[in-house]
Design a protein around this motif. Structure first.
Motif, PDB file in Angstrom:
ATOM      1  N   GLN A 102       0.301  -1.124   0.122  1.00 37.20           N
ATOM      2  CA  GLN A 102       0.086   0.276  -0.137  1.00 37.20           C
ATOM      3  C   GLN A 102       0.891   1.436   0.086  1.00 37.20           C
ATOM      4  O   GLN A 102       1.673   1.108   1.095  1.00 37.20           O
ATOM      5  CB  GLN A 102      -0.495  -0.120   0.951  1.00 37.20           C
ATOM      6  N   VAL A 103       0.561   2.342  -0.430  1.00 37.49           N
ATOM      7  CA  VAL A 103       1.487   3.255  -0.893  1.00 37.49           C
ATOM      8  C   VAL A 103       0.804   4.284  -0.361  1.00 37.49           C
ATOM      9  O   VAL A 103      -0.432   4.348  -0.113  1.00 37.49           O
ATOM     10  CB  VAL A 103       1.533   3.900  -2.208  1.00 37.49           C
ATOM     11  N   GLN A 104       1.875   5.223   0.154  1.00 36.81           N
ATOM     12  CA  GLN A 104       1.124   6.564   0.745  1.00 36.81           C
ATOM     13  C   GLN A 104       2.275   7.508   0.831  1.00 36.81           C
ATOM     14  O   GLN A 104       3.368   7.121   0.747  1.00 36.81           O
ATOM     15  CB  GLN A 104       1.230   6.277   2.372  1.00 36.81           C
ATOM     16  N   LEU A 105       1.888   8.453   0.804  1.00 38.04           N
ATOM     17  CA  LEU A 105       2.417  10.062   0.907  1.00 38.04           C
ATOM     18  C   LEU A 105       1.974  10.493   2.613  1.00 38.04           C
ATOM     19  O   LEU A 105       1.148  10.684   2.934  1.00 38.04           O
ATOM     20  CB  LEU A 105       1.964  10.596   0.176  1.00 38.04           C
ATOM     21  N   MET A 106       3.601  10.987   2.895  1.00 36.31           N
ATOM     22  CA  MET A 106       3.143  11.611   4.187  1.00 36.31           C
ATOM     23  C   MET A 106       3.550  12.915   4.446  1.00 36.31           C
ATOM     24  O   MET A 106       5.049  13.345   4.751  1.00 36.31           O
ATOM     25  CB  MET A 106       3.464  10.372   5.818  1.00 36.31           C
ATOM     26  N   GLU A 107       2.738  14.088   4.188  1.00 36.40           N
ATOM     27  CA  GLU A 107       3.438  15.405   4.663  1.00 36.40           C
ATOM     28  C   GLU A 107       4.090  15.859   6.035  1.00 36.40           C
ATOM     29  O   GLU A 107       3.473  15.306   6.997  1.00 36.40           O
ATOM     30  CB  GLU A 107       1.929  16.105   3.934  1.00 36.40           C
ATOM     31  N   SER A 108       4.599  16.777   5.754  1.00 36.14           N
ATOM     32  CA  SER A 108       5.315  17.713   7.290  1.00 36.14           C
ATOM     33  C   SER A 108       5.086  18.417   7.172  1.00 36.14           C
ATOM     34  O   SER A 108       5.866  18.789   5.650  1.00 36.14           O
ATOM     35  CB  SER A 108       5.931  16.703   7.664  1.00 36.14           C
ATOM     36  N   GLY A 109       5.505  19.051   7.901  1.00 36.68           N
ATOM     37  CA  GLY A 109       6.131  21.300   8.061  1.00 36.68           C
ATOM     38  C   GLY A 109       5.186  22.241   8.075  1.00 36.68           C
ATOM     39  O   GLY A 109       5.703  23.997   7.501  1.00 36.68           O
ATOM     40  N   GLY A 110       4.320  21.792   7.554  1.00 37.78           N
ATOM     41  CA  GLY A 110       2.477  22.963   7.775  1.00 37.78           C
ATOM     42  C   GLY A 110       3.059  23.358   8.877  1.00 37.78           C
ATOM     43  O   GLY A 110       4.012  23.220   9.988  1.00 37.78           O
ATOM     44  N   GLY A 111       2.005  24.825   9.880  1.00 39.56           N
ATOM     45  CA  GLY A 111       2.168  25.800  10.473  1.00 39.56           C
ATOM     46  C   GLY A 111       2.201  26.938  10.057  1.00 39.56           C
ATOM     47  O   GLY A 111       1.601  27.213   9.277  1.00 39.56           O
ATOM     48  N   LEU A 112       2.280  27.500  11.257  1.00 43.32           N
ATOM     49  CA  LEU A 112       1.978  29.082  11.461  1.00 43.32           C
ATOM     50  C   LEU A 112       2.944  29.921  11.226  1.00 43.32           C
ATOM     51  O   LEU A 112       4.116  29.719  11.296  1.00 43.32           O
ATOM     52  CB  LEU A 112       1.598  29.579  12.812  1.00 43.32           C
ATOM     53  N   ALA A 113       2.893  30.784  10.045  1.00 46.24           N
ATOM     54  CA  ALA A 113       4.294  31.710   9.903  1.00 46.24           C
ATOM     55  C   ALA A 113       3.505  33.293   9.567  1.00 46.24           C
ATOM     56  O   ALA A 113       2.649  33.356   9.584  1.00 46.24           O
ATOM     57  CB  ALA A 113       4.952  31.347   8.744  1.00 46.24           C
ATOM     58  N   GLN A 114       4.478  34.642   9.704  1.00 49.51           N
ATOM     59  CA  GLN A 114       3.933  35.201   9.703  1.00 49.51           C
ATOM     60  C   GLN A 114       3.984  36.326   8.339  1.00 49.51           C
ATOM     61  O   GLN A 114       5.011  35.035   7.298  1.00 49.51           O
ATOM     62  CB  GLN A 114       5.433  36.736  10.635  1.00 49.51           C
ATOM     63  N   ALA A 115       3.719  36.983   7.201  1.00 50.43           N
ATOM     64  CA  ALA A 115       3.680  37.575   6.127  1.00 50.43           C
ATOM     65  C   ALA A 115       5.528  37.970   6.207  1.00 50.43           C
ATOM     66  O   ALA A 115       6.229  38.375   6.833  1.00 50.43           O
ATOM     67  CB  ALA A 115       3.251  38.962   6.543  1.00 50.43           C
ATOM     68  N   GLY A 116       6.073  37.169   5.235  1.00 51.84           N
ATOM     69  CA  GLY A 116       7.469  37.590   4.836  1.00 51.84           C
ATOM     70  C   GLY A 116       8.624  36.415   5.082  1.00 51.84           C
ATOM     71  O   GLY A 116       9.311  36.725   4.804  1.00 51.84           O
ATOM     72  N   ASP A 163      -1.296  32.597   1.161  1.00 46.21           N
ATOM     73  CA  ASP A 163      -0.551  32.007   0.837  1.00 46.21           C
ATOM     74  C   ASP A 163      -1.261  30.858   1.769  1.00 46.21           C
ATOM     75  O   ASP A 163      -1.442  29.482   1.557  1.00 46.21           O
ATOM     76  CB  ASP A 163       0.400  31.475   1.008  1.00 46.21           C
ATOM     77  N   THR A 164      -2.322  31.712   2.537  1.00 47.86           N
ATOM     78  CA  THR A 164      -2.504  30.577   3.912  1.00 47.86           C
ATOM     79  C   THR A 164      -3.979  29.660   3.066  1.00 47.86           C
ATOM     80  O   THR A 164      -4.628  29.507   2.148  1.00 47.86           O
ATOM     81  CB  THR A 164      -4.400  31.170   4.702  1.00 47.86           C
ATOM     82  N   ALA A 165      -3.743  27.982   3.169  1.00 44.31           N
ATOM     83  CA  ALA A 165      -4.490  26.536   2.379  1.00 44.31           C
ATOM     84  C   ALA A 165      -3.865  25.687   3.508  1.00 44.31           C
ATOM     85  O   ALA A 165      -3.128  25.869   4.433  1.00 44.31           O
ATOM     86  CB  ALA A 165      -4.284  27.137   0.822  1.00 44.31           C
ATOM     87  N   VAL A 166      -5.085  24.540   2.838  1.00 44.69           N
ATOM     88  CA  VAL A 166      -4.318  23.146   2.854  1.00 44.69           C
ATOM     89  C   VAL A 166      -3.223  22.753   1.855  1.00 44.69           C
ATOM     90  O   VAL A 166      -3.928  23.447   0.792  1.00 44.69           O
ATOM     91  CB  VAL A 166      -5.682  21.708   2.970  1.00 44.69           C
ATOM     92  N   TYR A 167      -2.215  22.432   1.906  1.00 46.08           N
ATOM     93  CA  TYR A 167      -1.415  21.748   0.784  1.00 46.08           C
ATOM     94  C   TYR A 167      -1.511  20.536   0.812  1.00 46.08           C
ATOM     95  O   TYR A 167      -1.337  19.847   2.110  1.00 46.08           O
ATOM     96  CB  TYR A 167      -0.180  22.314   1.349  1.00 46.08           C
ATOM     97  N   TYR A 168      -0.976  20.053  -0.143  1.00 44.45           N
ATOM     98  CA  TYR A 168      -1.699  18.657  -0.277  1.00 44.45           C
ATOM     99  C   TYR A 168      -0.543  17.897  -1.334  1.00 44.45           C
ATOM    100  O   TYR A 168      -0.004  19.126  -1.893  1.00 44.45           O
ATOM    101  CB  TYR A 168      -2.936  18.098  -1.319  1.00 44.45           C
ATOM    102  N   CYS A 169       0.284  17.141  -0.737  1.00 50.68           N
ATOM    103  CA  CYS A 169       1.085  16.095  -2.015  1.00 50.68           C
ATOM    104  C   CYS A 169       0.314  15.673  -3.169  1.00 50.68           C
ATOM    105  O   CYS A 169      -0.471  14.855  -2.565  1.00 50.68           O
ATOM    106  CB  CYS A 169       2.181  15.844  -0.994  1.00 50.68           C
ATOM    107  N   ASN A 170       1.726  15.450  -4.035  1.00 53.99           N
ATOM    108  CA  ASN A 170       0.495  14.869  -4.749  1.00 53.99           C
ATOM    109  C   ASN A 170       1.798  13.730  -5.808  1.00 53.99           C
ATOM    110  O   ASN A 170       2.401  14.618  -5.999  1.00 53.99           O
ATOM    111  CB  ASN A 170      -0.305  15.305  -5.884  1.00 53.99           C
ATOM    112  N   ALA A 171       1.424  12.260  -6.003  1.00 54.30           N
ATOM    113  CA  ALA A 171       3.039  11.766  -7.002  1.00 54.30           C
ATOM    114  C   ALA A 171       1.880  10.931  -7.986  1.00 54.30           C
ATOM    115  O   ALA A 171       0.479  10.522  -7.396  1.00 54.30           O
ATOM    116  CB  ALA A 171       3.337  10.864  -6.522  1.00 54.30           C
ATOM    117  N   GLY A 231      -1.545  12.692  -0.862  1.00 57.62           N
ATOM    118  CA  GLY A 231      -1.103  13.222   1.266  1.00 57.62           C
ATOM    119  C   GLY A 231      -2.625  13.470   1.886  1.00 57.62           C
ATOM    120  O   GLY A 231      -3.755  14.193   1.137  1.00 57.62           O
ATOM    121  N   GLN A 232      -2.599  13.586   3.500  1.00 54.11           N
ATOM    122  CA  GLN A 232      -3.750  13.865   3.555  1.00 54.11           C
ATOM    123  C   GLN A 232      -4.089  15.295   3.887  1.00 54.11           C
ATOM    124  O   GLN A 232      -5.003  15.815   4.099  1.00 54.11           O
ATOM    125  CB  GLN A 232      -4.214  13.582   5.322  1.00 54.11           C
ATOM    126  N   GLY A 233      -2.769  15.964   3.332  1.00 51.37           N
ATOM    127  CA  GLY A 233      -2.678  17.592   3.610  1.00 51.37           C
ATOM    128  C   GLY A 233      -2.289  17.903   5.155  1.00 51.37           C
ATOM    129  O   GLY A 233      -2.015  17.615   5.777  1.00 51.37           O
TER     130      GLY A 233
END
Length: 119
Positions: free
Chosen positions: A1-15, A89-97, A110-112
């Motif tokens: 079973q293939v899975q895509l696992m995302e990481s690294g999202g969060g909160l950032a300030q503009a710039g 740029d605020t959004a849910v980011y999804y990985c695709n392959a 990915g799960q987003g």
């Protein structure tokens, strides 16, 4: 079973900056294209950036010059470096392959991961 696992999202300030990672795991033969999409409530999912196995890339006009997509084929991982972040740029980011397995080539998601940019 293939899975895509995302990481690294969060909160950032503009710039500010964030880096997203997405690793593919499971049993497969090869990964062709990989990419990042994003989605906000009430809107369609849109392509942010894509990269093929040979390294060619493409970007949405809204992120050109600010975001950089890269991949490590040995680690089956794609990255998205996001600089000069904007509140839009605020959004849910999804990985695709596009991945080739014993059953054929399929698109996996990915799960987003949530990215929130404050002004």
């Amino acid at each position: 079973q293939v899975q895509l696992m995302e990481s690294g999202g969060g909160l950032a300030q503009a710039g500010g900056s964030l880096r997203l990672s997405c690793a593919a795991s499971g049993s497969f033969f090869s990964i062709n294209s990989m990419g990042w999409y994003r989605q906000t409530p009430g809107k369609q999912r849109e392509l942010v950036a894509g990269i093929i196995s040979g390294g060619s890339t493409n970007y949405a006009d809204s992120v050109k010059g600010r975001f950089t997509i890269s991949r490590d084929n040995a680690k089956n991982t794609v990255y998205l470096r996001m600089n000069s972040l904007k509140p839009e740029d605020t959004a849910v980011y999804y990985c695709n392959a596009q991945i080739a397995t014993i059953t054929g080539r399929k698109t996996y998601w990915g799960q987003g991961t949530q990215v929130t940019v404050s002004s």
